[in-house]
Scaffold this motif. Structure first.
Motif, mmCIF file in Angstrom:
data_model
loop_
_atom_site.group_PDB
_atom_site.id
_atom_site.type_symbol
_atom_site.label_atom_id
_atom_site.label_comp_id
_atom_site.label_asym_id
_atom_site.label_seq_id
_atom_site.Cartn_x
_atom_site.Cartn_y
_atom_site.Cartn_z
ATOM 1 N N PRO A 22 3.628 12.085 -4.494
ATOM 2 C CA PRO A 22 3.403 10.638 -4.566
ATOM 3 C C PRO A 22 3.947 9.872 -3.372
ATOM 4 C CG PRO A 22 5.026 11.348 -6.192
ATOM 5 C CD PRO A 22 4.391 12.581 -5.647
ATOM 6 N N ILE A 23 5.071 10.306 -2.815
ATOM 7 C CA ILE A 23 5.595 9.630 -1.632
ATOM 8 C C ILE A 23 4.626 9.770 -0.463
ATOM 9 C CG2 ILE A 23 7.415 9.749 0.122
ATOM 10 C CD1 ILE A 23 9.374 10.375 -2.178
ATOM 11 N N SER A 24 4.047 10.961 -0.313
ATOM 12 C CA SER A 24 3.068 11.183 0.753
ATOM 13 C C SER A 24 1.821 10.332 0.557
ATOM 14 C CB SER A 24 2.680 12.663 0.801
ATOM 15 O OG SER A 24 3.811 13.462 1.080
ATOM 16 N N LEU A 25 1.508 10.045 -0.692
ATOM 17 C CA LEU A 25 0.368 9.159 -0.980
ATOM 18 C C LEU A 25 0.611 7.764 -0.427
ATOM 19 C CD1 LEU A 25 -2.242 8.257 -2.472
ATOM 20 C CD2 LEU A 25 -0.824 8.000 -4.527
ATOM 21 N N TYR A 26 1.776 7.203 -0.745
ATOM 22 C CA TYR A 26 2.046 5.813 -0.382
ATOM 23 C C TYR A 26 2.429 5.635 1.084
ATOM 24 C CZ TYR A 26 1.879 4.895 -5.372
ATOM 25 O OH TYR A 26 1.465 4.778 -6.674
ATOM 26 N N LEU A 27 2.890 6.685 1.734
ATOM 27 C CA LEU A 27 3.236 6.566 3.146
ATOM 28 C C LEU A 27 2.049 6.154 4.005
ATOM 29 C CD1 LEU A 27 5.587 9.614 3.888
ATOM 30 C CD2 LEU A 27 6.155 7.209 4.207
ATOM 31 N N LEU A 28 0.857 6.629 3.645
ATOM 32 C CA LEU A 28 -0.316 6.400 4.489
ATOM 33 C C LEU A 28 -0.985 5.050 4.241
ATOM 34 C CD1 LEU A 28 -2.076 7.781 6.664
ATOM 35 C CD2 LEU A 28 -3.543 8.613 4.817
ATOM 36 N N VAL A 29 -0.724 4.444 3.084
ATOM 37 C CA VAL A 29 -1.449 3.230 2.704
ATOM 38 C C VAL A 29 -1.377 2.120 3.764
ATOM 39 C CG1 VAL A 29 -1.558 1.342 1.024
ATOM 40 C CG2 VAL A 29 -1.357 3.717 0.234
ATOM 41 N N PRO A 30 -0.200 1.805 4.330
ATOM 42 C CA PRO A 30 -0.164 0.725 5.324
ATOM 43 C C PRO A 30 -0.944 1.037 6.607
ATOM 44 C CG PRO A 30 2.035 1.246 4.515
ATOM 45 C CD PRO A 30 1.143 2.348 4.078
ATOM 46 N N ALA A 31 -1.207 2.316 6.857
ATOM 47 C CA ALA A 31 -1.874 2.707 8.102
ATOM 48 C C ALA A 31 -3.393 2.778 7.961
ATOM 49 C CB ALA A 31 -1.340 4.059 8.565
ATOM 50 N N LEU A 32 -3.949 2.461 6.796
ATOM 51 C CA LEU A 32 -5.397 2.616 6.591
ATOM 52 C C LEU A 32 -6.235 1.783 7.560
ATOM 53 C CD1 LEU A 32 -5.707 2.835 2.693
ATOM 54 C CD2 LEU A 32 -5.873 4.678 4.377
ATOM 55 N N PRO A 33 -5.907 0.507 7.817
ATOM 56 C CA PRO A 33 -6.713 -0.254 8.788
ATOM 57 C C PRO A 33 -6.704 0.383 10.184
ATOM 58 C CG PRO A 33 -5.372 -1.737 7.473
ATOM 59 C CD PRO A 33 -4.893 -0.349 7.163
ATOM 60 N N LYS A 34 -5.539 0.826 10.639
ATOM 61 C CA LYS A 34 -5.435 1.478 11.946
ATOM 62 C C LYS A 34 -6.188 2.799 11.946
ATOM 63 C CE LYS A 34 -3.616 1.600 16.102
ATOM 64 N NZ LYS A 34 -3.872 0.551 17.110
ATOM 65 N N LEU A 35 -6.132 3.494 10.823
ATOM 66 C CA LEU A 35 -6.834 4.768 10.686
ATOM 67 C C LEU A 35 -8.336 4.572 10.820
ATOM 68 C CD1 LEU A 35 -6.127 7.750 10.008
ATOM 69 C CD2 LEU A 35 -6.605 7.183 7.621
ATOM 70 N N ALA A 36 -8.863 3.554 10.140
ATOM 71 C CA ALA A 36 -10.295 3.262 10.219
ATOM 72 C C ALA A 36 -10.697 2.890 11.639
ATOM 73 C CB ALA A 36 -10.642 2.138 9.252
#
Length: 204
Positions: free
Chosen positions: A37-51
């Motif tokens: 679950p921690i690995s799940l939430y770590l990426l959430v803030p980076a989604l716009p940059k990822l896209a």
């Protein structure tokens, strides 16, 4: 059913000098429960940059989260029966080895579909700890302590989850989104090594 250390719960709990007599075992249980679950939430803030990095729509980037959750669900369906058949330690190590490999694949992903597939495998392996940690608690502790230990592990894990989005955002801002997967790879590798050492008393 295989026990974590091949001992009855009370014997394991009162074995002085063993892993269950120290805080190391508690932290290990927290780590194996929280890694997915921690690995799940770590990426959430980076989604716009990822896209933006892959030149894709944000809705496609969000599949790195949604399919990750599918991977967690699938893992919980199969890892419990596998651990009962083959033992806690081998299944934990196999699951976390899969997570390490998938996390490394995330670092070097050259397209968003590759990243999405790697994230699914990452969740499939990482969620092993969510299932098996509770079974290990039941193996190691007497009935009067099981509820308290599970509650304590979940409480510590929830605090770590609350801090995960902030940590992920700071990593992405300072080093880029791939740095998040470097951290996840290091964390999952460290957890696997700790399991190999602390549960080394019995291969099952």
């Amino acid at each position: 059913m295989h026990g974590a250390l091949g001992k009855p719960p009370v014997a394991a709990e009162t074995d002085e000098g063993g892993p269950t007599s120290s805080r190391v075992m508690l932290m290990l249980l927290v780590a194996m429960t929280g890694i997915a679950p921690i690995s799940l939430y770590l990426l959430v803030p980076a989604l716009p940059k990822l896209a933006a990095s892959f030149g894709r729509d944000i809705s496609i980037a969000q599949m790195t989260v949604s399919l990750y959750m599918v991977g967690i669900a699938c893992s919980q369906l199969v890892m419990g029966p596998l651990s009962d058949r083959f033992g806690r330690r081998p299944v934990l190590l196999a699951g976390l080895s899969l997570m390490v490999a998938a996390s490394a694949a995330c670092i070097f992903a050259e397209s968003l579909p590759q990243l999405i597939a790697a994230r699914f495998l990452q969740a499939l392996g990482g969620a092993t700890g969510m299932v098996i940690s509770r079974a290990i608690i039941r193996d190691l502790y007497g009935r009067e302590r099981i509820g308290a230990m599970i509650s304590l592990v979940i409480a510590v894990m929830m605090i770590a989850q609350m801090l995960s989005p902030l940590t992920g955002g700071l990593l992405e801002t300072a080093f880029g989104w791939r740095a998040i997967f470097f951290v996840i790879t290091a964390a999952s590798l460290s957890t696997a090594a700790a399991i190999a050492l602390c549960l080394a008393g019995n291969p099952t």
